[in-house]
Design a protein around this motif. Sequence first.
Motif, PDB file in Angstrom:
ATOM      1  N   SER A 117     -18.367 105.102 -78.139  1.00  7.01           N
ATOM      2  CA  SER A 117     -19.702 105.053 -78.731  1.00  7.01           C
ATOM      3  C   SER A 117     -19.802 103.691 -79.400  1.00  7.01           C
ATOM      4  O   SER A 117     -18.940 103.334 -80.197  1.00  7.01           O
ATOM      5  CB  SER A 117     -19.873 106.158 -79.768  1.00  7.01           C
ATOM      6  OG  SER A 117     -19.763 107.425 -79.168  1.00  7.01           O
ATOM      7  N   ALA A 118     -20.820 102.931 -79.064  1.00  9.46           N
ATOM      8  CA  ALA A 118     -20.954 101.582 -79.610  1.00  9.46           C
ATOM      9  C   ALA A 118     -22.369 101.374 -80.114  1.00  9.46           C
ATOM     10  O   ALA A 118     -23.338 101.833 -79.498  1.00  9.46           O
ATOM     11  CB  ALA A 118     -20.617 100.546 -78.538  1.00  9.46           C
ATOM     12  N   TYR A 119     -22.478 100.681 -81.241  1.00  9.93           N
ATOM     13  CA  TYR A 119     -23.758 100.427 -81.891  1.00  9.93           C
ATOM     14  C   TYR A 119     -23.837  98.945 -82.180  1.00  9.93           C
ATOM     15  O   TYR A 119     -23.083  98.414 -82.985  1.00  9.93           O
ATOM     16  CB  TYR A 119     -23.861 101.259 -83.172  1.00  9.93           C
ATOM     17  CG  TYR A 119     -23.677 102.725 -82.881  1.00  9.93           C
ATOM     18  CD1 TYR A 119     -24.758 103.518 -82.527  1.00  9.93           C
ATOM     19  CD2 TYR A 119     -22.409 103.296 -82.906  1.00  9.93           C
ATOM     20  CE1 TYR A 119     -24.580 104.846 -82.211  1.00  9.93           C
ATOM     21  CE2 TYR A 119     -22.225 104.635 -82.595  1.00  9.93           C
ATOM     22  CZ  TYR A 119     -23.314 105.407 -82.247  1.00  9.93           C
ATOM     23  OH  TYR A 119     -23.142 106.722 -81.932  1.00  9.93           O
ATOM     24  N   ARG A 120     -24.784  98.280 -81.513  1.00 12.36           N
ATOM     25  CA  ARG A 120     -24.869  96.820 -81.551  1.00 12.36           C
ATOM     26  C   ARG A 120     -25.951  96.361 -82.530  1.00 12.36           C
ATOM     27  O   ARG A 120     -27.037  96.945 -82.596  1.00 12.36           O
ATOM     28  CB  ARG A 120     -25.179  96.329 -80.142  1.00 12.36           C
ATOM     29  CG  ARG A 120     -25.133  94.840 -79.961  1.00 12.36           C
ATOM     30  CD  ARG A 120     -25.268  94.456 -78.520  1.00 12.36           C
ATOM     31  NE  ARG A 120     -26.494  95.000 -77.943  1.00 12.36           N
ATOM     32  CZ  ARG A 120     -26.786  94.965 -76.656  1.00 12.36           C
ATOM     33  NH1 ARG A 120     -25.953  94.422 -75.796  1.00 12.36           N
ATOM     34  NH2 ARG A 120     -27.910  95.470 -76.217  1.00 12.36           N
ATOM     35  N   HIS A 121     -25.648  95.300 -83.262  1.00 16.10           N
ATOM     36  CA  HIS A 121     -26.609  94.683 -84.176  1.00 16.10           C
ATOM     37  C   HIS A 121     -27.850  94.255 -83.394  1.00 16.10           C
ATOM     38  O   HIS A 121     -27.756  93.666 -82.328  1.00 16.10           O
ATOM     39  CB  HIS A 121     -25.975  93.466 -84.866  1.00 16.10           C
ATOM     40  CG  HIS A 121     -26.935  92.687 -85.695  1.00 16.10           C
ATOM     41  ND1 HIS A 121     -27.472  93.164 -86.868  1.00 16.10           N
ATOM     42  CD2 HIS A 121     -27.482  91.471 -85.503  1.00 16.10           C
ATOM     43  CE1 HIS A 121     -28.299  92.280 -87.362  1.00 16.10           C
ATOM     44  NE2 HIS A 121     -28.328  91.229 -86.560  1.00 16.10           N
ATOM     45  N   GLY A 122     -29.000  94.570 -83.941  1.00 18.06           N
ATOM     46  CA  GLY A 122     -30.257  94.181 -83.315  1.00 18.06           C
ATOM     47  C   GLY A 122     -30.855  95.247 -82.423  1.00 18.06           C
ATOM     48  O   GLY A 122     -32.032  95.173 -82.083  1.00 18.06           O
ATOM     49  N   ASP A 123     -30.065  96.268 -82.043  1.00 15.98           N
ATOM     50  CA  ASP A 123     -30.594  97.357 -81.233  1.00 15.98           C
ATOM     51  C   ASP A 123     -31.270  98.382 -82.142  1.00 15.98           C
ATOM     52  O   ASP A 123     -30.949  98.479 -83.329  1.00 15.98           O
ATOM     53  CB  ASP A 123     -29.479  98.050 -80.453  1.00 15.98           C
ATOM     54  CG  ASP A 123     -28.956  97.215 -79.292  1.00 15.98           C
ATOM     55  OD1 ASP A 123     -29.558  96.167 -78.991  1.00 15.98           O
ATOM     56  OD2 ASP A 123     -27.939  97.607 -78.698  1.00 15.98           O
ATOM     57  N   ALA A 124     -32.160  99.164 -81.566  1.00 13.03           N
ATOM     58  CA  ALA A 124     -32.807 100.238 -82.315  1.00 13.03           C
ATOM     59  C   ALA A 124     -31.796 101.354 -82.546  1.00 13.03           C
ATOM     60  O   ALA A 124     -30.992 101.661 -81.662  1.00 13.03           O
ATOM     61  CB  ALA A 124     -34.009 100.770 -81.539  1.00 13.03           C
ATOM     62  N   PRO A 125     -31.817 101.967 -83.717  1.00 12.90           N
ATOM     63  CA  PRO A 125     -30.870 103.047 -83.993  1.00 12.90           C
ATOM     64  C   PRO A 125     -31.265 104.332 -83.273  1.00 12.90           C
ATOM     65  O   PRO A 125     -32.425 104.489 -82.885  1.00 12.90           O
ATOM     66  CB  PRO A 125     -30.979 103.222 -85.504  1.00 12.90           C
ATOM     67  CG  PRO A 125     -32.367 102.800 -85.824  1.00 12.90           C
ATOM     68  CD  PRO A 125     -32.686 101.693 -84.848  1.00 12.90           C
ATOM     69  N   PRO A 126     -30.326 105.261 -83.106  1.00 15.74           N
ATOM     70  CA  PRO A 126     -30.648 106.528 -82.445  1.00 15.74           C
ATOM     71  C   PRO A 126     -31.662 107.352 -83.218  1.00 15.74           C
ATOM     72  O   PRO A 126     -32.392 108.136 -82.637  1.00 15.74           O
ATOM     73  CB  PRO A 126     -29.312 107.267 -82.374  1.00 15.74           C
ATOM     74  CG  PRO A 126     -28.269 106.260 -82.659  1.00 15.74           C
ATOM     75  CD  PRO A 126     -28.912 105.141 -83.408  1.00 15.74           C
ATOM     76  N   GLU A 127     -31.669 107.213 -84.538  1.00 16.46           N
ATOM     77  CA  GLU A 127     -32.592 107.972 -85.379  1.00 16.46           C
ATOM     78  C   GLU A 127     -33.187 107.035 -86.419  1.00 16.46           C
ATOM     79  O   GLU A 127     -32.501 106.164 -86.939  1.00 16.46           O
ATOM     80  CB  GLU A 127     -31.849 109.092 -86.110  1.00 16.46           C
ATOM     81  CG  GLU A 127     -31.210 110.098 -85.189  1.00 16.46           C
ATOM     82  CD  GLU A 127     -30.307 111.070 -85.940  1.00 16.46           C
ATOM     83  OE1 GLU A 127     -30.140 110.925 -87.158  1.00 16.46           O
ATOM     84  OE2 GLU A 127     -29.772 111.958 -85.286  1.00 16.46           O
TER      85      GLU A 127
END
Length: 180
Positions: free
Chosen positions: A138-148
């Motif tokens: 599971s990866a969360y990148r700076h600048g992307d929209a969050p899941p919630e």
Amino acid sequence: MTLRQKNESTEQGASRRRRWLPVALAAVLVLGGVAGTVYALSEQGHADVDAGEAGSLSAEGLVACASAVAEGRVAEAGPAGSESATRVVLNVDRAYKPAGSDTRRLVFVTPEPDAERYYRVGARMLVLVPSREGEAPSAYRHGDAPPEGAGDALEWARAWVKKAIPQSERLECAESEGVG
């Protein structure tokens, strides 16, 4: 304007309002249904850890079942041998799991063949590497929209990981047993 003309125009206005009432009610019901569906979909994967079933893990369960949770910048991303997987090297700024880790680099493989586009060199992200080999992190990148909600995916993930860590330390993940 005569009394009859006033009554007719009042009746026409009331008739128009009566026609819009079902339309407005239908719109509210549709929007409520959409909101409920979005909420239900966002809650998938947020149940408690249940005998190691990865598909029904809470945030705490996801952290408990991760072999590593770290935040940093992508240093490398490229093919992982002859497989269609991608090998990623993350220069770690913050290691959440293992806690207090001195690891400055995290190397993991993701089975996603087009992952090089997502794990761009220089991209700042938070990654949860699963204990089970062959599963995608599971990866969360700076600048992307969050899941919630609103904001940034990296900030959102950082907040929920920090919140999940205390509870995750009390959980065992059946899928991570035997995995070193």
